[in-house]
Design a protein around this motif. Structure first.
Motif, PDB file in Angstrom:
ATOM      1  N   THR A 115       0.803  -1.185  -0.052  1.00  0.00           N
ATOM      2  CA  THR A 115       0.061   0.143   0.060  1.00  0.00           C
ATOM      3  C   THR A 115       0.840   1.237   0.163  1.00  0.00           C
ATOM      4  N   ILE A 116       1.751   1.257   0.745  1.00  0.00           N
ATOM      5  CA  ILE A 116       2.899   2.333   0.800  1.00  0.00           C
ATOM      6  C   ILE A 116       3.398   2.896  -0.488  1.00  0.00           C
ATOM      7  N   TYR A 117       3.877   1.781  -1.210  1.00  0.00           N
ATOM      8  CA  TYR A 117       4.479   1.875  -2.645  1.00  0.00           C
ATOM      9  C   TYR A 117       3.691   2.203  -3.442  1.00  0.00           C
ATOM     10  N   LEU A 118       2.277   1.969  -3.449  1.00  0.00           N
ATOM     11  CA  LEU A 118       1.274   2.230  -4.244  1.00  0.00           C
ATOM     12  C   LEU A 118       0.804   3.615  -4.142  1.00  0.00           C
ATOM     13  N   ILE A 119       0.773   4.064  -2.696  1.00  0.00           N
ATOM     14  CA  ILE A 119       0.436   5.343  -2.466  1.00  0.00           C
ATOM     15  C   ILE A 119       1.711   6.234  -3.004  1.00  0.00           C
ATOM     16  N   THR A 120       2.730   5.966  -2.761  1.00  0.00           N
ATOM     17  CA  THR A 120       3.695   6.690  -3.346  1.00  0.00           C
ATOM     18  C   THR A 120       3.738   6.755  -4.867  1.00  0.00           C
ATOM     19  N   ILE A 121       3.534   6.054  -5.654  1.00  0.00           N
ATOM     20  CA  ILE A 121       3.182   5.999  -7.003  1.00  0.00           C
ATOM     21  C   ILE A 121       1.975   7.059  -7.169  1.00  0.00           C
ATOM     22  N   GLN A 122       1.180   6.936  -6.564  1.00  0.00           N
ATOM     23  CA  GLN A 122      -0.046   8.057  -6.810  1.00  0.00           C
ATOM     24  C   GLN A 122       0.333   9.341  -6.451  1.00  0.00           C
ATOM     25  N   ILE A 123       0.876   9.577  -5.358  1.00  0.00           N
ATOM     26  CA  ILE A 123       1.193  10.823  -5.066  1.00  0.00           C
ATOM     27  C   ILE A 123       2.372  11.580  -6.183  1.00  0.00           C
ATOM     28  N   VAL A 124       3.357  10.704  -6.416  1.00  0.00           N
ATOM     29  CA  VAL A 124       4.100  11.378  -7.424  1.00  0.00           C
ATOM     30  C   VAL A 124       3.611  11.480  -8.737  1.00  0.00           C
ATOM     31  N   SER A 125       3.106  10.483  -9.461  1.00  0.00           N
ATOM     32  CA  SER A 125       2.384  10.551 -10.565  1.00  0.00           C
ATOM     33  C   SER A 125       1.338  11.610 -10.694  1.00  0.00           C
ATOM     34  N   ARG A 126       0.481  11.666  -9.776  1.00  0.00           N
ATOM     35  CA  ARG A 126      -0.755  12.235  -9.686  1.00  0.00           C
ATOM     36  C   ARG A 126      -0.473  13.599  -9.303  1.00  0.00           C
ATOM     37  N   GLY A 127       0.559  13.630  -8.378  1.00  0.00           N
ATOM     38  CA  GLY A 127       1.091  15.072  -7.852  1.00  0.00           C
ATOM     39  C   GLY A 127       1.773  16.030  -9.175  1.00  0.00           C
ATOM     40  N   LEU A 128       2.567  15.269 -10.023  1.00  0.00           N
ATOM     41  CA  LEU A 128       3.192  15.966 -11.302  1.00  0.00           C
ATOM     42  C   LEU A 128       2.256  16.183 -12.390  1.00  0.00           C
ATOM     43  N   THR A 129       1.106  15.313 -12.339  1.00  0.00           N
ATOM     44  CA  THR A 129       0.015  15.543 -13.161  1.00  0.00           C
ATOM     45  C   THR A 129      -0.696  16.973 -12.953  1.00  0.00           C
ATOM     46  N   PHE A 130      -1.083  16.858 -11.724  1.00  0.00           N
ATOM     47  CA  PHE A 130      -1.502  18.194 -11.018  1.00  0.00           C
ATOM     48  C   PHE A 130      -0.786  19.371 -11.263  1.00  0.00           C
ATOM     49  N   PHE A 131       0.267  19.359 -10.957  1.00  0.00           N
ATOM     50  CA  PHE A 131       1.152  20.553 -11.200  1.00  0.00           C
ATOM     51  C   PHE A 131       1.345  20.866 -12.631  1.00  0.00           C
ATOM     52  N   GLY A 132       1.501  19.850 -13.470  1.00  0.00           N
ATOM     53  CA  GLY A 132       1.620  19.877 -14.931  1.00  0.00           C
ATOM     54  C   GLY A 132       0.291  20.621 -15.614  1.00  0.00           C
ATOM     55  N   ASN A 133      -0.782  20.246 -15.038  1.00  0.00           N
ATOM     56  CA  ASN A 133      -2.156  20.624 -15.394  1.00  0.00           C
ATOM     57  C   ASN A 133      -2.516  21.971 -15.128  1.00  0.00           C
ATOM     58  N   ALA A 143       0.070  24.695 -14.738  1.00  0.00           N
ATOM     59  CA  ALA A 143       0.773  24.957 -15.639  1.00  0.00           C
ATOM     60  C   ALA A 143       0.135  25.144 -17.227  1.00  0.00           C
ATOM     61  N   LEU A 144      -0.371  24.108 -17.418  1.00  0.00           N
ATOM     62  CA  LEU A 144      -1.164  24.041 -18.602  1.00  0.00           C
ATOM     63  C   LEU A 144      -2.541  25.268 -18.728  1.00  0.00           C
ATOM     64  N   LEU A 145      -3.169  25.090 -17.621  1.00  0.00           N
ATOM     65  CA  LEU A 145      -4.313  26.078 -17.455  1.00  0.00           C
ATOM     66  C   LEU A 145      -3.978  27.707 -17.935  1.00  0.00           C
ATOM     67  N   ARG A 146      -2.693  27.967 -17.805  1.00  0.00           N
ATOM     68  CA  ARG A 146      -2.340  29.421 -18.187  1.00  0.00           C
ATOM     69  C   ARG A 146      -2.394  29.652 -19.641  1.00  0.00           C
ATOM     70  N   TYR A 147      -2.347  28.289 -20.216  1.00  0.00           N
ATOM     71  CA  TYR A 147      -2.306  28.521 -21.804  1.00  0.00           C
ATOM     72  C   TYR A 147      -3.649  27.913 -22.361  1.00  0.00           C
ATOM     73  N   VAL A 148      -4.352  27.190 -21.995  1.00  0.00           N
ATOM     74  CA  VAL A 148      -5.503  26.511 -22.473  1.00  0.00           C
ATOM     75  C   VAL A 148      -6.638  27.049 -21.960  1.00  0.00           C
ATOM     76  N   SER A 149      -7.940  26.894 -22.764  1.00  0.00           N
ATOM     77  CA  SER A 149      -9.137  27.348 -22.324  1.00  0.00           C
ATOM     78  C   SER A 149     -10.003  26.229 -21.710  1.00  0.00           C
ATOM     79  N   PRO A 150     -11.182  26.331 -21.121  1.00  0.00           N
ATOM     80  CA  PRO A 150     -11.970  25.239 -20.794  1.00  0.00           C
ATOM     81  C   PRO A 150     -12.154  24.338 -21.796  1.00  0.00           C
ATOM     82  N   SER A 151     -12.391  24.856 -23.075  1.00  0.00           N
ATOM     83  CA  SER A 151     -13.013  24.138 -24.371  1.00  0.00           C
ATOM     84  C   SER A 151     -11.956  23.197 -24.554  1.00  0.00           C
TER      85      SER A 151
END
Length: 589
Positions: free
Chosen positions: A13-31, A33-41
């Motif tokens: 569980t700890i390893y899987l949670i670590t996977i999700q924290i890193v991958s989803r955290g990076l996805t979150f911060f990446g998004n 940054a993208l929100l500054r360039y893209v529109s809701p559409s």
């Protein structure tokens, strides 16, 4: 103290949670940054393409993954590695067929307004190639999952998440600097990078296992041909996967029902705003709930599944020996511990603090003048906070049910899910269209859906415990199911104080309105820190409520908290706590 099985489950569980924290955290911060360039559409269109990819992947591979988790780990898993690899290639073929069919259904009714959008066609093909790469990685994934190589999985998914984040942001920045028309293309480039990285790292990790255990990552004839279809595919494994397949289709409908309903009743901009709200609201579920459910399925599978017949009944036909009864009690104890933790750290905060925090969070992250910052977004996030606890509880209960249910019971569950799916889609359409609740109505429909599924799971678990854990003759102690339910809930003091906090926070708005003419209150509500608009009147209420809530949990649930964190503590600390825990066990007895 904790058992070996529970310790392995905790490690996974700890390893899987670590996977999700890193991958989803990076996805979150990446998004972010993208929100500054893209529109809701643009985000709405990306959600549609991603939903198409997820639909292909989920319906093709979910049933096999769940079926493989019912096979015991260890030597039995090693011997069945070739059978798992062979079966995974059926997933590849099925996924490509589904991808062709679903893509045709998606493109056929699409009008010129969609097809002629800038960057749509290359983005569509990039998403398709990324989906094929993920399908080709499935034979390697099942080996990593079957051998519990959580470090290798963490490496693969983290690398893929980093690649997606870098690729998507780089594409957006490049298009902006070249003054190109912004489109959905950055999301597609990121998805392609994710699929390619996942395939490469999974293949590298699985090839090492295949070399050491002497099996092939390509389809190969099985030794036991009498129990194999076409001498390649294990009949027991295919039988279990087939039983789960229909169920996986309805789970897909429930999972992607939001996208389906929104695409019919809402435009791309509304879909983008809902995607933003669901991404913020569902961050905890992806970071925590998913790895807990996956690890729990492995634990329940090891405790309750037979090692030689994964397609037959688990423990129903076996004699109720003391060892089997003990395993059932361990599984039930594991389940109640997770539910108790969920109640303390998810249910109570989501019903008290989160509805008030989400609007402040949006204003802080996106800025008060952002095109994404709207009343609709804040309302969606507040409503989503009430949905998160139901999502968590249903997930862990469903993990238990799918681990112990017989094939006939899985069939009945599939029939139940047909009715739930139909009811969910009907209620969602009613709330969104007839009652004009918009996307908020979709969240309420999801809550109703989860409540019905939770009720079914509890009914099933009650019957399961009565059959597998016989009551002690001559004693009036409550049944194992009732004991488990009691251990799943926190103390009455904790629940009572949490209720008072929730009432106080709801009354906060009325207090603020009553004091609207007060100059001090008005000044605190307008206070600004740089670009942030922070209402200190609201924040003072939230801070006070958070302090009271944390203090209540620490004081009323100290024993449970110590037991929960005990496996992670150093040996010196464990030895000091051992006399205290033994005294508590004697009191309970």
């Amino acid at each position: 103290m904790t058992t070996k099985t529970e310790s392995r489950g905790a490690t996974g569980t700890i390893y899987l949670i670590t996977i999700q924290i890193v991958s989803r955290g990076l996805t979150f911060f990446g998004n972010q940054a993208l929100l500054r360039y893209v529109s809701p559409s643009h985000l709405g269109l990306a959600v549609q393409l991603e939903a198409l990819s997820i639909s292909v992947l989920y319906t093709a591979r979910e049933s096999l993954r769940v079926a493989l988790q019912r096979v015991s780990s260890g030597a039995a898993a090693t011997k069945s590695s070739q059978a798992a690899v062979n079966a995974a290639y059926l997933v590849v073929l099925l996924g490509m067929l589904l991808g062709t069919v679903l893509s045709s259904f998606y493109l056929y009714p699409a009008g010129s307004d969609l097809l002629d959008l800038p960057g749509f066609k290359p983005a569509f093909w990039l998403y398709g190639i990324a989906t094929v790469l993920e399908l080709l990685a499935e034979p390697c994934f099942v080996i990593i999952q079957q051998h519990a190589l959580f470090k290798d999985r963490a490496r693969a998914e983290t690398t893929a998440a980093i690649t997606r984040c870098i690729a998507a942001c780089s594409a957006a920045i490049y298009m902006s600097r070249q003054q190109m028309v912004m489109s959905v293309l950055p999301f597609a480039v990121g998805q392609f990078g994710y699929g390619l990285s996942l395939f490469v790292v999974y293949a590298w990790s699985a090839s090492r296992v295949a070399s050491s255990d002497h099996f092939s990552l390509l389809p190969k004839q099985l030794q036991d041909e009498s129990n194999a279809a076409l001498a390649l595919f294990s009949k027991p494994l295919l039988k279990v996967a087939r039983a789960f397949y229909i169920q996986s289709i309805f789970k897909w409908l429930l999972t992607q029902g939001d996208t389906l309903v929104l695409s019919y009743f809402a435009d791309l901009q509304s879909q983008g705003i809902f995607a933003l709200a669901s991404n913020y609201g569902g961050l905890a579920s992806r970071l925590l709930f998913q790895p807990v459910e996956e690890s729990s399925r492995n634990v329940f599978g090891r405790l309750l599944s037979t090692s030689n017949a994964p397609s037959t009944k688990t423990l129903r036909s076996a004699p109720k020996s003391p060892e089997l009864v003990q395993k059932c009690n361990q599984a039930l104890h594991y389940l109640s511990t997770i539910l108790h933790s969920y109640t303390l750290f998810i249910v109570i905060p989501c019903f008290t603090l989160l509805p008030q925090i989400f609007p402040i969070l949006i204003s802080t992250l996106l800025g008060s003048k952002s095109q994404w910052n709207s009343t609709q977004t804040a309302q969606l996030l507040s409503a989503y906070s009430y949905y998160i606890p139901f999502l968590a509880i249903n997930g862990i209960l469903d993990a238990f049910v799918t681990s112990v249910a017989t094939e006939a019971e899985l069939g009945w569950q599939s029939v139940m899910m047909i009715g739930v799916t139909g009811l969910y889609l009907s209620v969602a359409a009613l709330f969104m269209d007839a009652m004009k609740l918009g996307a908020v109505g979709l969240v309420y429909a999801n809550i109703i859906n989860m409540v019905l599924r939770i009720i079914f799971s509890l009914w099933f678990i009650q019957g399961w415990t009565q059959e597998n854990i016989p009551s002690t003759p001559g004693k009036t102690r409550p049944s194992a199911f009732r004991q488990s339910c009691g251990k799943s809930l926190p103390s009455y003091a904790c629940l009572f104080n949490s209720g008072l906090i929730a009432i106080g926070l709801q009354a906060q708005g009325y207090v603020k309105v009553a004091l609207a003419d007060n100059a001090t209150v008005a000044e605190l509500s307008r206070l600004k820190f740089g670009r942030l608009n922070l209402d200190l009147f609201d924040l003072s209420y939230l801070f006070s409520a958070a302090v009271v809530l944390i203090s209540t949990i620490l004081l009323t649930e100290s024993e449970f908290l110590i037991r929960t964190v005990e496996p992670l503590l150093p040996k010196r600390v464990k030895s000091r706590l051992e006399p205290y825990l033994k005294d508590q066990e004697k009191k309970e007895q």
